[in-house]
Scaffold this motif. Structure first.
Motif, PDB file in Angstrom:
ATOM      1  N   HIS A  33       0.804  -1.215   0.000  1.00  0.00           N
ATOM      2  CA  HIS A  33       0.000   0.000   0.000  1.00  0.00           C
ATOM      3  C   HIS A  33       0.840   1.271   0.000  1.00  0.00           C
ATOM      4  O   HIS A  33       0.379   2.316  -0.470  1.00  0.00           O
ATOM      5  N   ILE A  34       2.076   1.200   0.506  1.00  0.00           N
ATOM      6  CA  ILE A  34       2.942   2.384   0.441  1.00  0.00           C
ATOM      7  C   ILE A  34       3.236   2.723  -1.012  1.00  0.00           C
ATOM      8  O   ILE A  34       3.173   3.894  -1.423  1.00  0.00           O
ATOM      9  N   GLN A  35       3.544   1.697  -1.812  1.00  0.00           N
ATOM     10  CA  GLN A  35       3.771   1.921  -3.236  1.00  0.00           C
ATOM     11  C   GLN A  35       2.496   2.458  -3.897  1.00  0.00           C
ATOM     12  O   GLN A  35       2.548   3.372  -4.729  1.00  0.00           O
ATOM     13  N   GLY A  36       1.362   1.900  -3.512  1.00  0.00           N
ATOM     14  CA  GLY A  36       0.098   2.381  -4.062  1.00  0.00           C
ATOM     15  C   GLY A  36      -0.134   3.848  -3.762  1.00  0.00           C
ATOM     16  O   GLY A  36      -0.566   4.618  -4.630  1.00  0.00           O
ATOM     17  N   ASP A  37       0.163   4.261  -2.522  1.00  0.00           N
ATOM     18  CA  ASP A  37      -0.004   5.669  -2.152  1.00  0.00           C
ATOM     19  C   ASP A  37       0.926   6.572  -2.953  1.00  0.00           C
ATOM     20  O   ASP A  37       0.552   7.690  -3.340  1.00  0.00           O
ATOM     21  N   LEU A  38       2.160   6.115  -3.193  1.00  0.00           N
ATOM     22  CA  LEU A  38       3.106   6.911  -3.973  1.00  0.00           C
ATOM     23  C   LEU A  38       2.599   7.112  -5.395  1.00  0.00           C
ATOM     24  O   LEU A  38       2.750   8.196  -5.981  1.00  0.00           O
ATOM     25  N   ILE A  39       1.997   6.073  -5.963  1.00  0.00           N
ATOM     26  CA  ILE A  39       1.445   6.188  -7.312  1.00  0.00           C
ATOM     27  C   ILE A  39       0.263   7.153  -7.326  1.00  0.00           C
ATOM     28  O   ILE A  39       0.140   8.005  -8.217  1.00  0.00           O
ATOM     29  N   LEU A  40      -0.615   7.053  -6.329  1.00  0.00           N
ATOM     30  CA  LEU A  40      -1.743   7.982  -6.244  1.00  0.00           C
ATOM     31  C   LEU A  40      -1.254   9.424  -6.156  1.00  0.00           C
ATOM     32  O   LEU A  40      -1.826  10.328  -6.796  1.00  0.00           O
ATOM     33  N   LYS A  41      -0.213   9.646  -5.387  1.00  0.00           N
ATOM     34  CA  LYS A  41       0.329  10.998  -5.242  1.00  0.00           C
ATOM     35  C   LYS A  41       0.879  11.508  -6.568  1.00  0.00           C
ATOM     36  O   LYS A  41       0.636  12.657  -6.957  1.00  0.00           O
ATOM     37  N   GLU A  42       1.623  10.654  -7.293  1.00  0.00           N
ATOM     38  CA  GLU A  42       2.182  11.069  -8.580  1.00  0.00           C
ATOM     39  C   GLU A  42       1.089  11.315  -9.607  1.00  0.00           C
ATOM     40  O   GLU A  42       1.172  12.248 -10.406  1.00  0.00           O
TER      41      GLU A  42
END
Length: 375
Positions: free
Chosen positions: A238-247
């Motif tokens: 989910h950390i990777q998922g959040d980073l993608i959402l932010k980008e």
């Protein structure tokens, strides 16, 4: 000699108590006029100017409190006004790590202001005197700030009224920062920086209300989401998922026309884009540029702890559904408008993802026909 006398007279006039106190009225108007969309640090622009110009400090500086670890105070240097270059140790963007038990003389007021949560202006022999104030901000809103000025020349004393003015400014800043940050929480999504679900829906309703008053008005919305996002979370965390959402949020935000378009996080990995004054054919060109931009973007890859992995990236795609609304002959309401965009998005997903679909009555008729055939 004449120039020197003129400069001294000017300094005395600029540091006159009445003149400085008058600046507080300007500061109050300046701060209360700031809205939730203002950048977080922009409220310090005028206070820093008052420190350097009205109070005639040689340097004015703003720190953000980054962290406190044991007895170490970690400050990020956010803003520095140092036209003569007296303080080469202060560079914007860099961090200071200060020993709170035994601080260096040049930073003693930074430490004392943080520890006391008040104003500190200890005179340090052979180093002049600076004045530092603490601006309170709850940890949930980002922590506090330190700001003040430094006398680096012959002047080495802080007057009582100067300390009082600095304290008043700190209280002003704390109040306005808390107010604007709470307003931002009510409007903006904390992860992506886009409008949150409630405020983007309100934007759609606002435009619908305008259709009742303005003939010839037109606007378009685009509902979009990240393809196979669940697989990203399941595979990379989910950390990777959040980073993608932010980008993704940054890409969408930078692609919107300022003062015309609004992007919001509709929910989860879904986003809603509102393009005012744009018909669906023009919106299709805009959205297709965004879709291709996302398709070709290298999203930073991170490990399970969220640390960037050098040289590694991920590729994602997004699907879009577009729906136009017009004041004539008869506009649809906000709920139906978003529903149309959602139905167009569903068609994009069904047709293979990573594509854009325009809503039209023909699309709904085709879907109804498909449903009947399936039944």
């Amino acid at each position: 000699m004449e120039d020197t006398v003129t400069r001294c007279d000017m300094d005395k006039a600029e540091t006159d108590a009445k003149h400085i106190l008058n600046q507080l009225g300007s500061l109050s108007s300046y701060l209360t006029g700031m809205g939730a969309s203002a950048e977080k640090d922009s409220c310090f622009n005028l206070p820093l100017e008052i420190m350097r110009k009205a109070m005639a400090f040689d340097v004015s500086v703003l720190y953000e409190v980054s962290n406190v670890v044991d007895n170490w105070l970690i400050l990020e240097i956010t803003r520095v006004f140092d036209p003569i270059g007296y303080r080469s140790d202060l560079k914007e963007g860099e961090k200071l790590i200060l020993d709170m038990d035994n601080p260096e003389g040049i930073y003693i007021n930074e430490v004392k202001a943080y520890q006391s949560r008040k104003i500190s202006h200890i005179n340090v022999p052979n180093q002049g005197c600076d004045m530092m104030g603490f601006v309170y901000l709850p940890e949930s809103l980002g922590g506090g700030y330190l700001f003040g000025g430094d006398y680096c020349g012959q002047e080495s004393g802080v007057r009582d009224y100067e300390a009082s003015v600095c304290e008043i400014m700190c209280n002003f800043l704390s109040t306005i920062l808390i107010k604007t940050q709470l307003e931002q929480l009510a409007i903006f999504d904390s992860l992506t920086g886009l409008n949150n679900s409630r405020s983007i829906k309100e934007e759609v309703s606002r435009i619908c209300n305008r259709f009742d008053r303005k003939t010839g008005a037109v606007a378009t919305i685009a509902l979009c989401d990240i393809d196979h996002f669940k697989a990203v979370n399941d595979t990379y965390g989910h950390i990777q998922g959040d980073l993608i959402l932010k980008e993704v949020g940054e890409i969408l935000s930078s692609s919107m026309r300022k003062d015309f378009d609004v992007a919001g996080r509709y929910g989860g990995e879904e986003f809603l884009l509102v393009l005012d004054g744009t018909q669906d054919s023009d919106t299709l060109d805009i959205i297709e540029r965004i879709r291709r931009k996302i398709e070709g973007h290298a999203f930073g890859k991170a490990d399970k702890a969220g640390n960037p992995i050098p040289g590694e990236s991920l590729r994602i795609t997004m699907s879009f559904g577009i729906a136009e609304n017009r004041s004539e002959p008869e506009p649809c309401d906000a709920l139906e408008w978003i529903s149309r965009a959602d139905r167009a998005l569903y068609r994009s997903k069904r047709d293979g993802r990573n594509r854009t679909t325009l809503w039209g009555e023909a699309l709904d008729n085709e879907d109804c026909q498909d449903c009947q055939e399936t039944a």
